[in-house]
Scaffold this active site. Sequence first.
Site, PDB file in Angstrom:
ATOM      1  CE  LYS A  74      -2.179  -1.007   3.909  1.00  0.00           C
ATOM      2  NZ  LYS A  74      -1.659  -2.321   4.335  1.00  0.00           N
ATOM      3  NE  ARG A 133      -3.730  -1.490  10.442  1.00  0.00           N
ATOM      4  CZ  ARG A 133      -2.660  -0.937   9.880  1.00  0.00           C
ATOM      5  NH1 ARG A 133      -2.643   0.340   9.593  1.00  0.00           N
ATOM      6  NH2 ARG A 133      -1.602  -1.680   9.612  1.00  0.00           N
ATOM      7  NE  ARG A 175       7.641  -3.103   5.587  1.00  0.00           N
ATOM      8  CZ  ARG A 175       6.337  -2.827   5.611  1.00  0.00           C
ATOM      9  NH1 ARG A 175       5.734  -2.379   4.524  1.00  0.00           N
ATOM     10  NH2 ARG A 175       5.623  -3.039   6.699  1.00  0.00           N
ATOM     11  NE  ARG A 186       6.914  -0.785  10.098  1.00  0.00           N
ATOM     12  CZ  ARG A 186       5.730  -0.783   9.486  1.00  0.00           C
ATOM     13  NH1 ARG A 186       5.607  -0.235   8.287  1.00  0.00           N
ATOM     14  NH2 ARG A 186       4.690  -1.327  10.060  1.00  0.00           N
ATOM     15  NE  ARG A 205       2.620  -5.219  11.284  1.00  0.00           N
ATOM     16  CZ  ARG A 205       3.652  -5.066  10.455  1.00  0.00           C
ATOM     17  NH1 ARG A 205       4.806  -5.645  10.729  1.00  0.00           N
ATOM     18  NH2 ARG A 205       3.530  -4.340   9.376  1.00  0.00           N
TER      19      ARG A 205
HETATM   20  P1  AMP Z   1       1.353   0.177   9.125  1.00  0.00           P
HETATM   21  O1  AMP Z   1       2.516   1.048   8.869  1.00  0.00           O
HETATM   22  O2  AMP Z   1       0.105   0.630   8.380  1.00  0.00           O
HETATM   23  O3  AMP Z   1       1.624  -1.275   8.941  1.00  0.00           O
HETATM   24  O4  AMP Z   1       0.956   0.381  10.659  1.00  0.00           O
HETATM   25  C1  AMP Z   1       1.868   0.021  11.691  1.00  0.00           C
HETATM   26  C2  AMP Z   1       1.159  -0.024  13.015  1.00  0.00           C
HETATM   27  O5  AMP Z   1       0.605   1.263  13.318  1.00  0.00           O
HETATM   28  C3  AMP Z   1      -0.018  -0.974  13.121  1.00  0.00           C
HETATM   29  O6  AMP Z   1       0.382  -2.310  13.369  1.00  0.00           O
HETATM   30  C4  AMP Z   1      -0.759  -0.372  14.290  1.00  0.00           C
HETATM   31  O7  AMP Z   1      -0.152  -0.650  15.512  1.00  0.00           O
HETATM   32  C5  AMP Z   1      -0.609   1.132  14.055  1.00  0.00           C
HETATM   33  N1  AMP Z   1      -1.706   1.628  13.196  1.00  0.00           N
HETATM   34  C6  AMP Z   1      -1.586   2.165  11.954  1.00  0.00           C
HETATM   35  N2  AMP Z   1      -2.794   2.512  11.451  1.00  0.00           N
HETATM   36  C7  AMP Z   1      -3.679   2.177  12.407  1.00  0.00           C
HETATM   37  C8  AMP Z   1      -5.100   2.256  12.496  1.00  0.00           C
HETATM   38  N3  AMP Z   1      -5.825   2.744  11.496  1.00  0.00           N
HETATM   39  N4  AMP Z   1      -5.687   1.827  13.639  1.00  0.00           N
HETATM   40  C9  AMP Z   1      -4.971   1.346  14.656  1.00  0.00           C
HETATM   41  N5  AMP Z   1      -3.650   1.212  14.629  1.00  0.00           N
HETATM   42  C10 AMP Z   1      -2.994   1.624  13.523  1.00  0.00           C
END
Ligand code: AMP
Length: 370
Positions: free
Chosen positions: A194, A269, A308, A314, A326
């Site tokens: 994404k 989410r 990654r 990360r 996740r």
């Molecule tokens: P991402 O970079 O989108 O994979 O997000 C990394 C982490 O950020 C996720 O595993 C959550 O802990 C937190 N996070 C990101 N977006 C959301 C969301 N919309 N709702 C809740 N937690 C989020």
Amino acid sequence: MNTIKLHDKYFKNFISKDEIDIAIKSVALQIHKDIKGEIPLFIAILNGSFMYAADLLRHYPGQCEISFVKLSSYEGTNSSGSIKSLIGLNGEVKDKTVIILEDIVDTGNTLQEIFNLFEDKNVKQLKIATLFLKPDVYKKKLPIDYIAISIPDKFIVGYGLDYDDLGRNLSDVYQLTTLNMKNIVLFGPPGAGKGTQAEFLKNIFNLIHISTGDVFRQNIQNQTKLGKLAKSYMDAGNLVPDEVTIDMLKAEVEKNSTAKGFIFDGFPRTESQAKALDLFLNEKGETINGMIALEVEEDILVTRLLERGKISGRPDDQDEEKIRNRFNEYHTKTAILKEYYAAQGKYFGVNGVGSIEEITERLKVVFNQL
Ligand code: AMP
């Protein structure tokens, strides 16, 4: 403000069911007063006037009869000008006080057809009671005895009126609106690509890319209060609580008030995030145009994320257990959003396996349609 989509068009709130009800009641009482003890035969023009007829009759304080005639003058959002009589008049109307219930009079072509139909019927009196009138476009000289609500020349739906057969069941009346923004939810499990794709698409379509994950990571890096709060959830691969995430997302949108639209990446989410986003955009007269989902098998994703993790550093990418968590969060809380958007006709799946360029091309095709 509530924006709805019917077929390919968007409609926003215009007249509430309460306003309509008050106007109809006053017409019902006025008719009763004017015809002084006569028992009227109401003739409702189908399909549009079915709700209007039902409500007007409920408010009518005396005895009355009802019958139905079906005519049609609309195809799409433009008056076609040609009237087709579908179901004619049957039953005796001679010497009766006939009150036509029409949902909307605009050019007056349908009304003319109605007058023609009754020309040789020897009714005692013929009165017209329309729910809506568009005075700016009404071209005929035919008398309209009762007008519940006058409206400007707008295409409306709801309360019996349709756009290509949809919208009749809405209690309120909505008007056609054009959206100024293109808002896309870029969807898919962790590692679907994404973020990578959003970077290309935002430039192609001149949109603002909001990645909630990135915003959280910046906050962690800058050691803000929000960052400190989010860190423990993120490190464990859990979702950050909804209230926190929703407020943060709204703030990001508000920062870009002149944007042509947004690519939401990693948001919503959860179902309550999706609902909050709908409400928030609706208040601005905007909506989500579509959810585009990158579809990739889970095994491929785990490998991608571990790779990654070696570069990104990360913490949530480096440990297979956190990655699995996740996915678990994704399956239990996020995947259901596919249904949420599909129910609104807004879900578009795209094959997320292939070269980055190939996938961008596939996404571009869908973006252009929305
Ligand atoms: P991402 O970079 O989108 O994979 O997000 C990394 C982490 O950020 C996720 O595993 C959550 O802990 C937190 N996070 C990101 N977006 C959301 C969301 N919309 N709702 C809740 N937690 C989020």
